[in-house]
Design a protein around this motif. Structure first.
Motif, PDB file in Angstrom:
ATOM      1  N   ASP A   7       0.829  -1.211   0.000  1.00  0.00           N
ATOM      2  CA  ASP A   7       0.000   0.000   0.000  1.00  0.00           C
ATOM      3  C   ASP A   7       0.857   1.253   0.000  1.00  0.00           C
ATOM      4  O   ASP A   7       0.582   2.204  -0.738  1.00  0.00           O
ATOM      5  CB  ASP A   7      -0.916   0.006   1.220  1.00  0.00           C
ATOM      6  CG  ASP A   7      -2.188  -0.792   0.987  1.00  0.00           C
ATOM      7  OD1 ASP A   7      -3.269  -0.199   0.956  1.00  0.00           O
ATOM      8  OD2 ASP A   7      -2.097  -2.023   0.817  1.00  0.00           O
ATOM      9  N   ALA A   8       1.898   1.244   0.821  1.00  0.00           N
ATOM     10  CA  ALA A   8       2.738   2.437   0.933  1.00  0.00           C
ATOM     11  C   ALA A   8       3.466   2.740  -0.370  1.00  0.00           C
ATOM     12  O   ALA A   8       3.550   3.896  -0.793  1.00  0.00           O
ATOM     13  CB  ALA A   8       3.742   2.256   2.067  1.00  0.00           C
ATOM     14  N   LEU A   9       3.980   1.708  -1.040  1.00  0.00           N
ATOM     15  CA  LEU A   9       4.724   1.922  -2.276  1.00  0.00           C
ATOM     16  C   LEU A   9       3.817   2.345  -3.429  1.00  0.00           C
ATOM     17  O   LEU A   9       4.280   2.934  -4.400  1.00  0.00           O
ATOM     18  CB  LEU A   9       5.508   0.656  -2.639  1.00  0.00           C
ATOM     19  CG  LEU A   9       6.659   0.323  -1.683  1.00  0.00           C
ATOM     20  CD1 LEU A   9       7.266  -1.017  -2.018  1.00  0.00           C
ATOM     21  CD2 LEU A   9       7.728   1.411  -1.718  1.00  0.00           C
ATOM     22  N   VAL A  58       5.114   9.698   4.719  1.00  0.00           N
ATOM     23  CA  VAL A  58       4.581   8.532   5.435  1.00  0.00           C
ATOM     24  C   VAL A  58       4.650   7.296   4.537  1.00  0.00           C
ATOM     25  O   VAL A  58       5.070   6.217   4.963  1.00  0.00           O
ATOM     26  CB  VAL A  58       3.125   8.784   5.891  1.00  0.00           C
ATOM     27  CG1 VAL A  58       2.532   7.519   6.508  1.00  0.00           C
ATOM     28  CG2 VAL A  58       3.079   9.934   6.881  1.00  0.00           C
ATOM     29  N   ASN A  59       4.233   7.452   3.286  1.00  0.00           N
ATOM     30  CA  ASN A  59       4.321   6.331   2.344  1.00  0.00           C
ATOM     31  C   ASN A  59       5.763   5.894   2.156  1.00  0.00           C
ATOM     32  O   ASN A  59       6.049   4.687   2.089  1.00  0.00           O
ATOM     33  CB  ASN A  59       3.722   6.736   0.992  1.00  0.00           C
ATOM     34  CG  ASN A  59       2.210   6.842   1.049  1.00  0.00           C
ATOM     35  OD1 ASN A  59       1.537   6.019   1.651  1.00  0.00           O
ATOM     36  ND2 ASN A  59       1.671   7.880   0.415  1.00  0.00           N
ATOM     37  N   ARG A  60       6.666   6.865   2.068  1.00  0.00           N
ATOM     38  CA  ARG A  60       8.083   6.532   1.879  1.00  0.00           C
ATOM     39  C   ARG A  60       8.622   5.773   3.092  1.00  0.00           C
ATOM     40  O   ARG A  60       9.341   4.767   2.945  1.00  0.00           O
ATOM     41  CB  ARG A  60       8.885   7.800   1.634  1.00  0.00           C
ATOM     42  CG  ARG A  60      10.343   7.551   1.274  1.00  0.00           C
ATOM     43  CD  ARG A  60      11.003   8.797   0.712  1.00  0.00           C
ATOM     44  NE  ARG A  60      10.888   9.945   1.608  1.00  0.00           N
ATOM     45  CZ  ARG A  60      10.127  11.007   1.371  1.00  0.00           C
ATOM     46  NH1 ARG A  60       9.390  11.062   0.263  1.00  0.00           N
ATOM     47  NH2 ARG A  60      10.083  12.012   2.221  1.00  0.00           N
ATOM     48  N   MET A  61       8.263   6.233   4.291  1.00  0.00           N
ATOM     49  CA  MET A  61       8.735   5.578   5.512  1.00  0.00           C
ATOM     50  C   MET A  61       8.208   4.152   5.611  1.00  0.00           C
ATOM     51  O   MET A  61       8.965   3.201   5.872  1.00  0.00           O
ATOM     52  CB  MET A  61       8.292   6.384   6.735  1.00  0.00           C
ATOM     53  CG  MET A  61       8.667   5.742   8.069  1.00  0.00           C
ATOM     54  SD  MET A  61       7.980   6.655   9.472  1.00  0.00           S
ATOM     55  CE  MET A  61       6.213   6.350   9.274  1.00  0.00           C
ATOM     56  N   LEU A  62       6.900   3.974   5.392  1.00  0.00           N
ATOM     57  CA  LEU A  62       6.317   2.643   5.497  1.00  0.00           C
ATOM     58  C   LEU A  62       6.724   1.757   4.319  1.00  0.00           C
ATOM     59  O   LEU A  62       6.819   0.533   4.463  1.00  0.00           O
ATOM     60  CB  LEU A  62       4.796   2.754   5.577  1.00  0.00           C
ATOM     61  CG  LEU A  62       4.250   3.386   6.851  1.00  0.00           C
ATOM     62  CD1 LEU A  62       2.739   3.566   6.763  1.00  0.00           C
ATOM     63  CD2 LEU A  62       4.607   2.538   8.066  1.00  0.00           C
ATOM     64  N   TRP A  85      11.256  -2.641  -6.795  1.00  0.00           N
ATOM     65  CA  TRP A  85       9.871  -3.113  -6.813  1.00  0.00           C
ATOM     66  C   TRP A  85       8.940  -2.090  -7.461  1.00  0.00           C
ATOM     67  O   TRP A  85       8.050  -2.447  -8.236  1.00  0.00           O
ATOM     68  CB  TRP A  85       9.418  -3.404  -5.383  1.00  0.00           C
ATOM     69  CG  TRP A  85       7.935  -3.570  -5.222  1.00  0.00           C
ATOM     70  CD1 TRP A  85       7.037  -2.618  -4.867  1.00  0.00           C
ATOM     71  CD2 TRP A  85       7.175  -4.754  -5.442  1.00  0.00           C
ATOM     72  NE1 TRP A  85       5.772  -3.131  -4.818  1.00  0.00           N
ATOM     73  CE2 TRP A  85       5.821  -4.447  -5.165  1.00  0.00           C
ATOM     74  CE3 TRP A  85       7.498  -6.056  -5.812  1.00  0.00           C
ATOM     75  CZ2 TRP A  85       4.802  -5.380  -5.257  1.00  0.00           C
ATOM     76  CZ3 TRP A  85       6.479  -6.994  -5.910  1.00  0.00           C
ATOM     77  CH2 TRP A  85       5.151  -6.654  -5.643  1.00  0.00           C
ATOM     78  N   THR A  86       9.145  -0.826  -7.142  1.00  0.00           N
ATOM     79  CA  THR A  86       8.293   0.218  -7.712  1.00  0.00           C
ATOM     80  C   THR A  86       8.353   0.215  -9.235  1.00  0.00           C
ATOM     81  O   THR A  86       7.343   0.414  -9.914  1.00  0.00           O
ATOM     82  CB  THR A  86       8.709   1.593  -7.165  1.00  0.00           C
ATOM     83  OG1 THR A  86       8.585   1.597  -5.737  1.00  0.00           O
ATOM     84  CG2 THR A  86       7.827   2.700  -7.730  1.00  0.00           C
ATOM     85  N   ILE A  87       9.531  -0.052  -9.780  1.00  0.00           N
ATOM     86  CA  ILE A  87       9.681  -0.097 -11.239  1.00  0.00           C
ATOM     87  C   ILE A  87       9.012  -1.343 -11.807  1.00  0.00           C
ATOM     88  O   ILE A  87       8.181  -1.262 -12.722  1.00  0.00           O
ATOM     89  CB  ILE A  87      11.169  -0.069 -11.635  1.00  0.00           C
ATOM     90  CG1 ILE A  87      11.802   1.264 -11.225  1.00  0.00           C
ATOM     91  CG2 ILE A  87      11.326  -0.303 -13.144  1.00  0.00           C
ATOM     92  CD1 ILE A  87      13.310   1.300 -11.387  1.00  0.00           C
ATOM     93  N   THR A  88       9.369  -2.508 -11.287  1.00  0.00           N
ATOM     94  CA  THR A  88       8.883  -3.762 -11.873  1.00  0.00           C
ATOM     95  C   THR A  88       7.402  -3.989 -11.636  1.00  0.00           C
ATOM     96  O   THR A  88       6.707  -4.560 -12.483  1.00  0.00           O
ATOM     97  CB  THR A  88       9.663  -4.959 -11.315  1.00  0.00           C
ATOM     98  OG1 THR A  88       9.493  -5.021  -9.884  1.00  0.00           O
ATOM     99  CG2 THR A  88      11.148  -4.846 -11.635  1.00  0.00           C
TER     100      THR A  88
END
Length: 360
Positions: free
Chosen positions: A89-91, A101-105, A119-122
Motif C-alpha cells: 500500500d505504501a509503495l 509517510v508512504n516513503r517511511m512505510l 519493486w516500484t519499477i517492476t
C-alpha cells in the motif's frame, strides 16, 4: 528492446470513467479518505510488531532448535504479510496522503530483504500497466523456460509436469529476491516498456547498503549470538525464506494465472486493441472475496481487480468498493473473474498449469 506498446479503446467504452466516478462518489458521500483508517494502522502495527517480536525471540537464545525453526517459519510468514499489508500500500502511495509517510512505510520492504525502488519499477510501473502481456510483464515470468504461462511460448517435454514442480519453485522466490533478483533487475537496461538504464546515485548506495544490513542481521548477527552451528543457522534462514516465498508467490499467481484470465498479445504495431481498464478485468481475478481472513492476511490482494483499477486506494476500503466495481462491470457486459475460495483458486491455477503444459 520491446516494441512500444499502447492500449486503444476501440469500442469507446465508458466503463472506467463510470466506475471511477462512482467510487469517488462513495468516498465523498461517506466523507471518507481513500487512505488508511484506524483499522489499517492497527493492522500494520500488528504485523510490524509481530515481526520484530519474532525476530527478538529467536535472538533471545531461550529456545530449542525446533522451537526456533518454528519461529523462523512464522517470521517468514510475517515478512510476507508485511509485504502485502504495509509495504505494498505504501509503495503505491495508498497508505497516506503524505508522501513521507508512504516513503517511511514503504521502507518496510527492506524487512523482506527486497528493494522498494526496484519493486516500484517492476511492479507499479510495468506490471500494473502491461498486466499479463508476455514479453512486457516480467512479473509473470516465474522461471523462463521452466514454467510455461504463455500459449505462444515453446512447449518442451518437461512442461508436462509443470503443474507439480512449479509450486516448489514459488518457494524459492524470496531467496531469489534476496540474493539475485534485485541486482539483476537494477542493472537491466530495459524492463518491459521502462528505460531502466539510469538510476539516481543514492539508489546504488541504498541497494548495496540495505542488502549488506539484511545479510548482517539475518546471517552474521544470529551466528554471533545464538548457540547453533552454521549449518543449523543456514537451515533456519532457508526455511524462513521458503515459507515467505511460497506465501508471496501463491497470492500473486492466484490473481493473474487462473482459468479465465488472459495473456493477450499486442498486434504487429504494438497495439492492444482494448481499453486499459478492460484489459485489467480480463487479466485479473479475485479469490475468496468474502473471506475476512484472506482480506486480513493478504492485504486485500484477494481483491486484485479492485486493486488494479484503484491502486492508490488503501486496501482496507476494497470490501466497500467491490460491489460498485462488480455491478458496473456487469452493467457494461464485462467479465468480473473470481474464485470463491482460496482452495478453488489454487485448483484453478493447478489446472491452468496442467493445460499449458500439454499441446492444444
Amino acid at each position: 528492446m520491446s516494441a512500444q506498446l499502447k492500449f486503444v479503446n476501440k469500442n469507446k467504452s465508458a466503463f472506467f470513467p463510470t466506475v471511477r466516478k462512482r467510487v469517488d462518489a462513495y468516498f465523498a458521500e461517506q466523507a471518507l479518505s481513500p487512505h488508511a483508517n484506524g483499522a489499517m494502522w492497527a493492522k500494520a502495527s500488528f504485523f510490524l510488531i509481530g515481526y520484530m517480536s519474532l525476530y527478538g525471540l529467536i535472538l533471545s537464545n531461550q529456545f530449542g532448535l525446533w522451537a526456533m525453526l518454528g519461529l523462523a517459519m512464522l517470521l517468514g510468514m510475517f515478512a510476507a504479510f508485511i509485504g502485502f499489508n504495509v509495504s505494498h500500500d505504501a509503495l503505491h502511495g495508498a497508505f497516506s496522503s503524505r508522501r513521507w509517510v508512504n516513503r517511511m512505510l514503504g521502507n518496510s520492504f527492506y524487512l523482506l530483504g527486497a528493494n522498494p525502488y526496484v519493486w516500484t519499477i517492476t511492479h507499479n510501473v510495468v506490471h500494473h500497466t502491461y498486466t499479463n502481456i508476455p514479453g512486457h510483464d516480467e512479473d509473470i515470468e516465474v522461471a523462463p523456460g521452466l514454467v510455461r504461462l504463455d500459449a505462444q511460448e515453446a512447449l518442451h517435454p518437461w512442461h508436462r509436469y509443470q503443474h507439480w514442480y512449479t509450486f516448489p519453485l514459488y518457494a524459492l522466490a524470496s531467496l531469489s529476491w534476496v540474493f539475485r533478483k534485485d541486482y539483476v533487475k537494477f542493472f537491466k537496461k530495459q524492463i518491459g516498456q521502462h528505460d531502466n538504464s539510469t538510476h539516481p546515485r543514492r539508489e546504488y548506495v541504498r541497494l548495496f547498503f540495505s542488502k549488506a544490513c539484511y545479510y548482517f542481521f539475518f546471517l552474521v548477527l544470529p551466528m554471533l549470538v545464538l548457540d547453533i552451528t552454521w549449518w543449523q543457522l543456514l537451515i533456519g534462514f532457508v526455511v524462513m525464506h521458503l515459507v515467505e516465498g511460497l506465501v508471496l508467490g501463491l497470492v500473486f499467481q492466484l490473481a493473474h494465472a487462473v482459468e479465465g484470465t488472459t495473456f493477450p498479445q499486442p498486434d504487429e504495431s504494438g497495439t492492444v486493441q482494448n481499453a486499459w481498464a478492460i484489459h485489467q478485468l480480463e487479466t485479473t481475478a479475485n479469490f475468496a472475496p468474502r473471506s475476512r481472513t484472506a482480506a486480513f492476511f493478504c492485504g486485500g490482494l484477494n481483491r486484485q481487480i479492485e486493486h488494479h483499477l484503484f491502486p492508490k486506494v488503501c486496501h482496507i476500503h476494497y470490501p466497500a468498493i467491490t460491489a460498485i466495481v462488480k455491478n458496473t462491470a456487469q452493467e457494461f457486459g464485462l467479465p468480473y473473474l473470481e474464485n470463491h475460495s482460496f482452495g478453488s483458486a489454487l485448483v484453478s491455477h493447478f489446472r491452468l498449469l496442467q493445460k499449458l503444459g500439454r499441446p492444444v
